[in-house]
Every structure is written in C-alpha cells, then in structure tokens.
Design an enzyme around this catalytic site. Structure first.
Site, mmCIF file in Angstrom:
data_model
loop_
_atom_site.group_PDB
_atom_site.id
_atom_site.type_symbol
_atom_site.label_atom_id
_atom_site.label_comp_id
_atom_site.label_asym_id
_atom_site.label_seq_id
_atom_site.Cartn_x
_atom_site.Cartn_y
_atom_site.Cartn_z
ATOM 1 C CD GLU A 6 28.316 42.794 -8.833
ATOM 2 O OE1 GLU A 6 27.712 42.862 -7.637
ATOM 3 O OE2 GLU A 6 28.825 41.864 -9.170
ATOM 4 C CG HIS A 40 24.342 40.244 -6.287
ATOM 5 N ND1 HIS A 40 24.077 38.774 -5.396
ATOM 6 C CD2 HIS A 40 25.382 39.903 -7.010
ATOM 7 C CE1 HIS A 40 25.130 37.962 -6.303
ATOM 8 N NE2 HIS A 40 26.125 38.656 -6.902
ATOM 9 C CG ASP A 83 27.715 35.373 -6.664
ATOM 10 O OD1 ASP A 83 28.528 36.067 -5.956
ATOM 11 O OD2 ASP A 83 27.320 36.263 -7.707
ATOM 12 N N PRO A 105 42.441 34.519 15.087
ATOM 13 C CG PRO A 105 43.520 33.525 13.114
ATOM 14 C CD PRO A 105 42.196 33.433 14.023
ATOM 15 N N GLY A 106 44.773 37.148 15.319
ATOM 16 C CA GLY A 106 44.692 38.627 15.301
ATOM 17 C C GLY A 106 44.025 39.693 16.482
ATOM 18 C CB THR A 107 41.557 38.377 18.804
ATOM 19 O OG1 THR A 107 42.241 36.988 19.082
ATOM 20 C CG2 THR A 107 40.484 38.426 17.703
ATOM 21 N N GLY A 108 44.680 39.738 19.281
ATOM 22 C CA GLY A 108 45.613 40.441 20.478
ATOM 23 C C GLY A 108 45.944 39.461 21.522
ATOM 24 C CE LYS A 109 45.217 33.732 19.784
ATOM 25 N NZ LYS A 109 44.480 34.362 18.566
HETATM 26 P P1 ADP Z 1 47.029 37.118 17.815
HETATM 27 O O1 ADP Z 1 48.233 36.742 18.457
HETATM 28 O O2 ADP Z 1 45.747 37.033 18.596
HETATM 29 O O3 ADP Z 1 46.990 36.384 16.527
HETATM 30 P P2 ADP Z 1 48.474 39.653 18.034
HETATM 31 O O4 ADP Z 1 48.438 39.812 19.378
HETATM 32 O O5 ADP Z 1 49.409 39.094 17.224
HETATM 33 O O6 ADP Z 1 47.221 38.672 17.565
HETATM 34 O O7 ADP Z 1 47.789 40.869 17.202
HETATM 35 C C1 ADP Z 1 48.132 41.391 16.085
HETATM 36 C C2 ADP Z 1 48.348 43.090 16.007
HETATM 37 O O8 ADP Z 1 47.031 43.562 16.146
HETATM 38 C C3 ADP Z 1 48.936 43.398 17.281
HETATM 39 O O9 ADP Z 1 50.321 43.718 17.238
HETATM 40 C C4 ADP Z 1 48.104 45.029 17.388
HETATM 41 O O10 ADP Z 1 48.875 45.976 16.629
HETATM 42 C C5 ADP Z 1 46.822 44.585 16.777
HETATM 43 N N1 ADP Z 1 45.852 44.318 17.820
HETATM 44 C C6 ADP Z 1 45.142 43.175 17.745
HETATM 45 N N2 ADP Z 1 44.425 43.232 19.028
HETATM 46 C C7 ADP Z 1 44.554 44.517 19.451
HETATM 47 C C8 ADP Z 1 43.786 45.168 20.626
HETATM 48 N N3 ADP Z 1 43.040 44.667 21.412
HETATM 49 N N4 ADP Z 1 43.993 46.367 20.966
HETATM 50 C C9 ADP Z 1 45.031 47.119 20.177
HETATM 51 N N5 ADP Z 1 45.671 46.708 19.216
HETATM 52 C C10 ADP Z 1 45.456 45.220 18.725
HETATM 53 ZN ZN ZN Z 2 27.927 38.071 -7.932
#
Ligand code: ADP
Ligand code: ZN
Ligand code: MG
Length: 589
Positions: free
Chosen positions: A433, A436, A507, A213-217
């Site tokens: 701490e 650790h 932990d 998730p969140g990688t820009g798909k």
């Molecule tokens: P996914 O669909 O993979 O879960 P998103 O495309 O919805 O991820 O990414 C969420 C946000 O994160 C985007 O709107 C952007 O702002 C940021 N983001 C993620 N990957 C990139 C990237 N490679 N370049 C620039 N911004 C990115």
């Molecule tokens: Zn600890």
C-alpha cells in the site's frame, strides 16, 4: 379472477373454479400456519438489539427474517411485562452475530422460518404459480394466438391513476435540469394539448431516456406522470418476454389498448433493450418471441392516431443495442440523455434524500458531494440510507458525519473483515500500500492519496484511497500515470521484500484492462495507431457486433496484447524508478 367474458368453454370454466377453490384452501392453510398461538411481544429490532447488548437475552431462535427470544428477566414494554419477544431481522447486520457470541446467548438457528409446516407454506406460492401457469398454458394451447387472456393476467402493467400518479413530482428529482426541460413540454401536451397544437407544433410520441443505471430514469418518468396528473402504465422489458408463444405480443396490444382507453396517459417501458434489441442478432435461436413482441410494439406506435394522447416513455442503458427501427421518426425519435450527476447535482440529490431524516448540523452535504464523483443517484440514496442505518446501530439521535463516512467506507471498500494477519503479512500489505501511496503522491498526473489502510475490508487486505475528482476526459499521460500507480504496489514488494506476492492480482487485472482499453479503444498505442477494436465484449449474448462482424482478427488480438503488455512493462519501470527515487519516504511509511 374473472372468466374470459362470454365464451369460456365448459372445461375452462371447470378449471377456473378448481383454481378458485385451490386458492381459498391455500389461503386458509397459510393463515392457520402463520398465526402464532403463544403470541410473544413484537418489538423493534433496535430494542431487541439493545437487550442483547445489555446481556438481558437468555436464548434466541434466529431465522433469516425473524428472531424469537427469551429474556433472562421480564421487561416492561408499553406497560406490559414480557419475557418472550420477536422482531424482524435485517438482511445485513454483521454486528449481530459477534454480539450474540460475546454474551453467550443460547442460539438456535433455522434456515427457514420454522418447522415443516412453515416449510410447506414457503412452497405454496410456487405451487400456485406453477398451477396457474399450467392452467393458463392449457388455455393458450386451445386458442389461437393471444385469443384472449384472462382479464387480470393480460399484462402486468401497473396502473396508477387519480391521486396515486401525483406521488412523484419533478421536485423529487434533483439535478437533471436538461431532461426536465425536455419533458416539460410533454407534461404541457398531456395537460393542455390545445396549447401545443394551436402553434402547429408536434409533440414527440416516443421519448427514450438513455443513461447509466440508477441515474433516475424510472424516477423522472414517474414524475412526468405525476406532474401531468395522468394514468401511468409501466412495464419492464423483461416482463414482456415470457415463455408462452405470442403472449409478449398480446401484452403489448392490450397494454396500448388500455392506455388509449385511459388517454391522456403515459406508457412507460423500462429496460427497453430487453425487447428492443436488434433483430436477427445474438447467438443461438429462441428470439422469435422477442421479435414478435418488438414488431407489435412498432406496429402500436405507428398506429397512433393524431388524437390519441398517449406518450410512450422508455428507458435503457444500452442504446447501442437497440433496433434501428425503434429510433425512426414517429417512434422513439426524441432522446433524453440522463448522465451521472455532477457535483452540484449530487448535492441536490443528497438534499432530496435527507429531507425526511434528522441530520446533525455538522454534516456537510457539499463535502459529501465532493467525495462522491461517479456515484449515481441510486448510489447516493443508498449512501444516505446506510448512514441512517449506522446511526440507528450506534444509537445516535441524528445522522452524524461519522455515520456518513462509515457508510461511505462500507460502500466503497466493503465491510470490515475479521481476518487476522500475522506480522509478516502485515509488513507485506503495508509495503504494498505504501508503494501505491508514494507513487500517487509523487506523480503530478494522478490524484493525490487521501488515506491508506491495512485493515482488511471486503475483498481487499489493504487499500489506498486517492482523492476523487469529476473527470470527463483523461489524457494519455494521466492514464500512464494511473497504470504506474496500479503497479506500484507490486513494484514496492519486489523492491523492498525482494519477491512478489498474490496480493497484486487485483491491481494487475485492473492494469491489464486499462492497458487494453488504451490500445484498442483510445488509440494510445504507437504500434497500432488510432484504432478501435471491440476487444473484450463482456457478454456474448448481448453483442450484435460479434454476430455481425466477428470482432478483430487473431493477428490484431495478438498485436493488442503485445502493445498492452508493453504499456504495463513501461508502467512498472516507471513505478520502480519513482519508488527508488523516494525510497526514504517509502521506508518511513
Ligand atoms: P434508473 O431507472 O435510472 O436505473 P431509478 O430511477 O430507478 O434509476 O433510481 C433509483 C433511485 O435512486 C430512485 O428511486 C431515487 O431514490 C434515487 N435517485 C436516482 N436519481 C435521482 C435524482 N436525480 N434525484 C433524486 N433521487 C434520485
Ligand atoms: Zn494494490
Ligand atoms: Mg430503472
């Protein structure tokens, strides 16, 4: 809303008009209730915040979204003198309440935006939704499967064409060079199909974007549409799944019909795993709807004509649960893997997100990129946004390095907490701490400690932060060292204070997880050897493995647990040994 063309029966038409009238009346009511008779002045949150901080605000009515305040003395805003004001309130500002108390502002808090009238207003959307649902399902019952949905309700795929598609371009997507190259040919195909077909090449019709998730798909799918300048139909898998029988399948049909009519075009299905999970799996019934939807999707993809210039992009972070039928030739036969960004990519992503923000020259993007391994693009975007919010709160004209590190701490460690520890507790947290930290410092196989804190933040009472590094493979020795560091807090408490405490729970949980993975997933147990077992399936509703082969046997589970426990015990012995060897350092800390 427009009626189904031609054949609406009289009762249906009557209901349609009733719905129209209802909508009109509700809108009028909303307008009447929301309009503000004694219009106070709207000011920016930062202005209101400044007034509170300067002690100028006498009283305040606060609800979740707005505050309405009265000033002790009139203020000049845009040339008018005002005494009452209102402003939007951000969802998260933990500094607001302490400030209000510090200045003794008379505070009135509403759960909702205001009296009973506004409460009704907040119910209205729900009434509309429920009414619409009733009306629609009444129609559905009277007609054969998907016998025609009212035009605007057919599918919620948002269509952006003409100018709107070009909003996102590849330039907005940082990193992901390989994925861009793969998708480039699709852009070429959509723009100029002859160039591809002249070479006799075939372009994949379905492309599956796979990654965490969140990688820009979603972003890159949008960018493909933007680059090719074609209409973009997007829908998420969960939107397909509806309570109404047959509607999911009908939606797929209509979505593809629209896309074909608008060709060249792109259909984007986000969260494909929500529809595309293996058929006949899962626990309990109720999957018929999903299966019909999936069948329809497969049928549509098979039904493409060579001339239909429609490309289907889909995204998922669970490729392992997808139905194999989806991955056959002619369907999603091209996979584009989108991974968490590496160092250089993180730097580029940061650069994209600071483009429109004022940045102090001292802020070093390379340094931020270096301290954020494991962050996704979305995490990095969030980091920059939090830094900007912090700068706003501190009245900085630019985002400064301090704002970024405050945002980083907030994201990684959580918000600072106002818990008072008594000296005994503080001593204990410090010992824990320090354990650790010393263990991490003394071991060549783990990253060295960077900072230690015994200020309570988020869920934790203290924290030891280790320098972060991009890792792809980790060896057994490194994992064992990591286990030892995890247990060192507990060991230090035993060693120095003679007694363990509840502080080690987190932990121990992480250590147990890691040890089980080492045994059951990485083949790092001498007793079990190189084996892989689905030991802790996190979500039984997802797992077709559970449904098909039932997971490991009871004896195996026992063996895994015993081996994991052995690893943990060894790790604690190792941690204690290290701490004894470096006792002086530990005490000094
Ligand atoms: P996914 O669909 O993979 O879960 P998103 O495309 O919805 O991820 O990414 C969420 C946000 O994160 C985007 O709107 C952007 O702002 C940021 N983001 C993620 N990957 C990139 C990237 N490679 N370049 C620039 N911004 C990115
Ligand atoms: Zn600890
Ligand atoms: Mg997404």
């Amino acid at each position: 809303m427009s009626a189904r063309r031609g054949d609406a029966s009289p009762p249906a038409r009557w209901r349609l008009w009733a719905a129209f009238a209802g909508l009109f009346v509700s809108l009028a009511l909303v307008w009447y209730l929301v309009r503000d008779p004694a219009a106070s002045h709207e000011v920016a949150y930062s202005v209101a915040y400044g007034w509170i901080r300067d002690g100028k605000v006498r009283s305040l009515e606060l609800s979740r979204e707005v505050m309405e305040g009265r000033l002790a003395a009139p203020e000049l805003v845009d040339g008018t003198s005002i005494q009452t004001f209102h402003s939007a309130v951000p969802a998260q500002d933990d500094t607001l309440m302490p400030l209000l108390h510090a200045h003794d502002v008379a505070l009135h808090v509403h759960e909702e935006a205001g009296g009973a009238g506004r409460f009704l207003v907040s119910l209205l959307p729900w009434l509309l939704v429920i009414g619409g649902w009733w009306w629609w399902s009444a129609r559905m019952r009277g007609s054969p499967l998907g016998g025609g949905l009212p035009q605007p309700l057919r599918h919620r795929a948002r269509r952006f064409d003409g100018e709107a598609t070009s909003a996102t371009k590849f330039a907005d997507v940082a990193g992901l060079g390989g994925a861009k190259r793969d998708l480039e040919e699709i852009v070429t195909y959509l723009k100029d199909p002859d160039r591809i077909t002249a070479l006799g090449a075939k372009v994949p019709r379905g492309v599956l974007l796979v990654g965490p998730p969140g990688t820009g798909k979603t972003l890159i799918a949008r960018a493909v549409a933007g680059e090719a300048d074609v209409p973009f139909f997007s829908i998420t898998g969960s939107e397909f799944i509806e309570l109404f029988v047959g509607v999911g399948a009908a939606r797929v049909r209509e979505l593809f019909a629209d896309a074909k009519a608008a060709a060249p075009s792109i259909v984007f299905i986000d969260e494909l795993d929500a529809v595309g999970r293996v058929r006949g799996a899962g626990i309990g019934g109720g999957h018929d709807e999903r299966e019909q939807t999936l069948d329809q999707l497969l049928a549509e993809m098979d039904g493409f004509d060579r001339r239909d210039q429609v490309i289907v992009l889909a995204a998922t972070n669970r490729p392992d649960v997808l139905d194999p039928a989806l991955l056959r030739p002619g369907r999603f036969d091209r996979r584009v893997v989108i991974d968490l960004p590496a160092l250089a990519a993180r730097r580029d992503i940061l650069a994209v997100h600071v483009r429109d923000k004022p940045l102090a020259p001292a802020v070093d993007l390379d340094e931020i990129a270096a301290m954020t391994p494991g962050f996704s693009g979305a995490d990095l975007a969030n980091l920059i946004n939090e830094a900007a919010l912090h700068a706003l709160r501190e009245h900085h004209a630019q985002i400064e390095a301090g704002d970024v590190s405050a945002a980083y701490d907030k994201i990684v460690l959580g918000d600072p907490r106002d818990a008072r520890l008594d000296p005994d507790e503080r001593q204990r947290v410090a010992t824990h701490e320090a354990g650790h930290a010393v263990a991490a410092w003394a071991s060549p196989n783990v990253e060295p400690p960077r900072r230690i804190s015994i200020l309570p933040r988020g869920m934790a009472l203290g924290a030891t932060e280790q320098a972060a590094r991009d890792r792809h493979v980790t060896t057994r020795r490194e994992l064992e060292a990591r286990l030892a560091v995890l247990l060192a807090g507990h060991a230090a408490e035993l060693l120095v204070l003679g007694e363990a405490s509840t502080g080690a729970e987190h932990d121990l949980r992480s250590a147990m997880r890691l040890a089980e993975d080492m045994v059951a997933h990485y083949g790092m147990s001498d007793a079990l050897g190189p084996v892989y077992y689905e030991h802790h399936e996190r979500d039984v509703f997802l797992g077709h493995r559970i449904a098909t082969d039932g997971g490991p046997s009871e004896t195996t589970v026992h063996a895994i647990e015993r081996a994991a426990r052995d690893l943990i015990t060894q790790a604690r012995t190792a941690a204690t040994a290290v701490l004894e060897r470096h006792r002086a350092t530990l005490d000094a800390l």
